[in-house]
Design a protein around this motif. Structure first.
Motif, PDB file in Angstrom:
ATOM      1  N   VAL B 140      54.787  40.111  34.496  1.00 41.34           N
ATOM      2  CA  VAL B 140      53.788  41.145  34.280  1.00 41.34           C
ATOM      3  C   VAL B 140      52.428  40.478  34.056  1.00 41.34           C
ATOM      4  O   VAL B 140      52.312  39.576  33.228  1.00 41.34           O
ATOM      5  CB  VAL B 140      54.142  42.025  33.072  1.00 41.34           C
ATOM      6  CG1 VAL B 140      53.060  43.076  32.847  1.00 41.34           C
ATOM      7  CG2 VAL B 140      55.481  42.698  33.284  1.00 41.34           C
ATOM      8  N   VAL B 141      51.445  40.917  34.807  1.00 41.14           N
ATOM      9  CA  VAL B 141      50.111  40.320  34.694  1.00 41.14           C
ATOM     10  C   VAL B 141      49.377  40.926  33.500  1.00 41.14           C
ATOM     11  O   VAL B 141      49.205  42.142  33.419  1.00 41.14           O
ATOM     12  CB  VAL B 141      49.297  40.537  35.986  1.00 41.14           C
ATOM     13  CG1 VAL B 141      47.858  40.073  35.802  1.00 41.14           C
ATOM     14  CG2 VAL B 141      49.954  39.820  37.149  1.00 41.14           C
ATOM     15  N   VAL B 142      48.983  40.072  32.590  1.00 44.72           N
ATOM     16  CA  VAL B 142      48.261  40.516  31.399  1.00 44.72           C
ATOM     17  C   VAL B 142      46.778  40.673  31.708  1.00 44.72           C
ATOM     18  O   VAL B 142      46.113  41.576  31.227  1.00 44.72           O
ATOM     19  CB  VAL B 142      48.438  39.495  30.252  1.00 44.72           C
ATOM     20  CG1 VAL B 142      47.679  39.948  29.028  1.00 44.72           C
ATOM     21  CG2 VAL B 142      49.899  39.282  29.953  1.00 44.72           C
ATOM     22  N   LYS B 143      46.286  39.760  32.527  1.00 44.11           N
ATOM     23  CA  LYS B 143      44.858  39.783  32.837  1.00 44.11           C
ATOM     24  C   LYS B 143      44.624  39.205  34.230  1.00 44.11           C
ATOM     25  O   LYS B 143      45.142  38.145  34.558  1.00 44.11           O
ATOM     26  CB  LYS B 143      44.092  38.951  31.807  1.00 44.11           C
ATOM     27  CG  LYS B 143      42.590  39.137  31.836  1.00 44.11           C
ATOM     28  CD  LYS B 143      41.964  38.451  30.621  1.00 44.11           C
ATOM     29  CE  LYS B 143      40.515  38.822  30.411  1.00 44.11           C
ATOM     30  NZ  LYS B 143      39.651  38.623  31.559  1.00 44.11           N
ATOM     31  N   ILE B 144      43.844  39.930  35.018  1.00 40.99           N
ATOM     32  CA  ILE B 144      43.435  39.400  36.316  1.00 40.99           C
ATOM     33  C   ILE B 144      42.130  38.655  36.088  1.00 40.99           C
ATOM     34  O   ILE B 144      41.095  39.262  35.818  1.00 40.99           O
ATOM     35  CB  ILE B 144      43.247  40.529  37.342  1.00 40.99           C
ATOM     36  CG1 ILE B 144      44.580  41.249  37.575  1.00 40.99           C
ATOM     37  CG2 ILE B 144      42.702  39.975  38.654  1.00 40.99           C
ATOM     38  CD1 ILE B 144      44.476  42.497  38.417  1.00 40.99           C
ATOM     39  N   ILE B 145      42.194  37.350  36.166  1.00 38.35           N
ATOM     40  CA  ILE B 145      41.012  36.543  35.889  1.00 38.35           C
ATOM     41  C   ILE B 145      40.125  36.470  37.124  1.00 38.35           C
ATOM     42  O   ILE B 145      38.908  36.479  37.018  1.00 38.35           O
ATOM     43  CB  ILE B 145      41.438  35.140  35.411  1.00 38.35           C
ATOM     44  CG1 ILE B 145      42.089  35.277  34.040  1.00 38.35           C
ATOM     45  CG2 ILE B 145      40.261  34.188  35.355  1.00 38.35           C
ATOM     46  CD1 ILE B 145      43.036  34.188  33.704  1.00 38.35           C
ATOM     47  N   LYS B 146      40.762  36.413  38.275  1.00 39.71           N
ATOM     48  CA  LYS B 146      39.992  36.423  39.522  1.00 39.71           C
ATOM     49  C   LYS B 146      40.834  37.058  40.616  1.00 39.71           C
ATOM     50  O   LYS B 146      42.022  36.777  40.705  1.00 39.71           O
ATOM     51  CB  LYS B 146      39.610  34.997  39.900  1.00 39.71           C
ATOM     52  CG  LYS B 146      38.835  34.898  41.194  1.00 39.71           C
ATOM     53  CD  LYS B 146      38.237  33.516  41.379  1.00 39.71           C
ATOM     54  CE  LYS B 146      37.346  33.476  42.606  1.00 39.71           C
ATOM     55  NZ  LYS B 146      36.467  32.317  42.598  1.00 39.71           N
ATOM     56  N   GLU B 147      40.221  37.902  41.417  1.00 38.82           N
ATOM     57  CA  GLU B 147      40.923  38.490  42.566  1.00 38.82           C
ATOM     58  C   GLU B 147      39.894  38.849  43.622  1.00 38.82           C
ATOM     59  O   GLU B 147      39.342  39.941  43.613  1.00 38.82           O
ATOM     60  CB  GLU B 147      41.725  39.723  42.154  1.00 38.82           C
ATOM     61  CG  GLU B 147      42.602  40.259  43.276  1.00 38.82           C
ATOM     62  CD  GLU B 147      43.538  41.381  42.803  1.00 38.82           C
ATOM     63  OE1 GLU B 147      43.055  42.478  42.552  1.00 38.82           O
ATOM     64  OE2 GLU B 147      44.765  41.125  42.679  1.00 38.82           O
ATOM     65  N   SER B 148      39.631  37.930  44.510  1.00 42.35           N
ATOM     66  CA  SER B 148      38.666  38.177  45.584  1.00 42.35           C
ATOM     67  C   SER B 148      39.194  37.572  46.877  1.00 42.35           C
ATOM     68  O   SER B 148      38.683  36.573  47.360  1.00 42.35           O
ATOM     69  CB  SER B 148      37.299  37.614  45.231  1.00 42.35           C
ATOM     70  OG  SER B 148      37.413  36.368  44.593  1.00 42.35           O
ATOM     71  N   PRO B 149      40.223  38.213  47.408  1.00 39.40           N
ATOM     72  CA  PRO B 149      40.903  37.688  48.599  1.00 39.40           C
ATOM     73  C   PRO B 149      40.032  37.691  49.845  1.00 39.40           C
ATOM     74  O   PRO B 149      40.365  37.035  50.814  1.00 39.40           O
ATOM     75  CB  PRO B 149      42.081  38.640  48.766  1.00 39.40           C
ATOM     76  CG  PRO B 149      41.677  39.872  48.050  1.00 39.40           C
ATOM     77  CD  PRO B 149      40.801  39.452  46.933  1.00 39.40           C
TER      78      PRO B 149
END
Lengths: 154, 154
Positions: B140-149
């Motif tokens: 389970v992802v607690v925090k998306i720190i970076k997501e820029s695909p």
DNA sequence: TCTGAAATCAGAATGGT
DNA sequence: ACCATTCTGATTTCAGA
């Protein structure tokens, strides 16, 4: 959440997520609403931050970015280690995704490079010199079966 | 690769990847090339398939898609097991990424849901009923720190 | 908040180099 | 392949409901 997004908004978003260039005219026809209303709605969604932006999808293969990796990282414990490590990972060239997770692993990192050399130089060597990392295992992606992170509405 | 993409093309792509709505006028000014040349170049990049499309990024949080998971999956061995499993995973609602990797794990799957219930119903229960899977562990992802695909050029 | 009409501006088409 | 000009049509603005 209150009803700031109604059904019409959802239909607008669903059309836009696949094609940012969908024209107001065609969209208005399809949704059977006046085009000025449509424009007004879209502007509103932009202002609310629900529409985060309009991007161009570039084929990574055309730029020879065929060396795709996913890295699973366990951090050492210590104050701020996790926060610091997370942003350090996100700043590595080639990294497009950093996820902080719960469990055996702390971070999952997505990255793309041109070849093994670039991967070693820009990623693995830097990873190995980060003292906050306890251990890591990096997976090489053989095949991308699906990658459409912009799909939010089905 | 031969020189089908020159430096100007790269600069165009770099600007477009961040903003699909960048106007020909402004871009031409920034790149110091005539706007008709710019239009010609962009059309060419589209025709070559290097520009794959233009999409709108929607904030998943605005749609309450806060239950983000990443699943690591090991397949059983058997003919076609891998290929079949890969496409089956990609068709689950909420799944936006499926990567086939080498090593201890066979597939890495990225997915988004509104809550634990939707995740259980649409993902975990279906996963558990797939005979091709040997074992899986879902993070389970607690925090998306970076997501820029969409970032392909730095 | 929604809409129609007018005004502005961006992108496509053309044709010459 | 490149570029200036023209032309078409899309987006933005604005006033009224």
């Amino acid at each position: 959440m209150s009803e700031i997004i109604d059904n019409v908004d959802l239909r607008i978003l669903k059309l836009l997520q696949k094609n940012a260039k969908y024209s107001l005219n065609d969209m208005a026809k399809e949704l059977k609403i006046p085009k000025s209303t449509l424009a007004y709605r879209i502007k509103r969604l932009e202002n609310l931050g629900i529409i985060k932006g309009y991007y161009t999808q570039i084929d990574p293969t055309a730029l020879n970015l065929d060396y795709v990796v996913i890295s699973l990282i366990k951090a050492k414990y210590g104050k701020d280690y996790h926060i610091r490590l997370g942003s350090k990972l996100g700043e590595l060239p080639g990294v497009w995704g950093v996820y902080f997770v719960l469990g055996e692993i702390d971070f999952i990192v997505m990255a793309r490079y041109k070849n093994r050399e670039e991967f070693m130089e820009n990623f693995l060597e830097k990873l190995m010199s980060m003292p906050e990392i306890e251990r890591s295992s990096t997976q090489v992606v053989v095949k991308i079966i699906k990658e459409s992170p912009n799909l939010v509405i089905w």
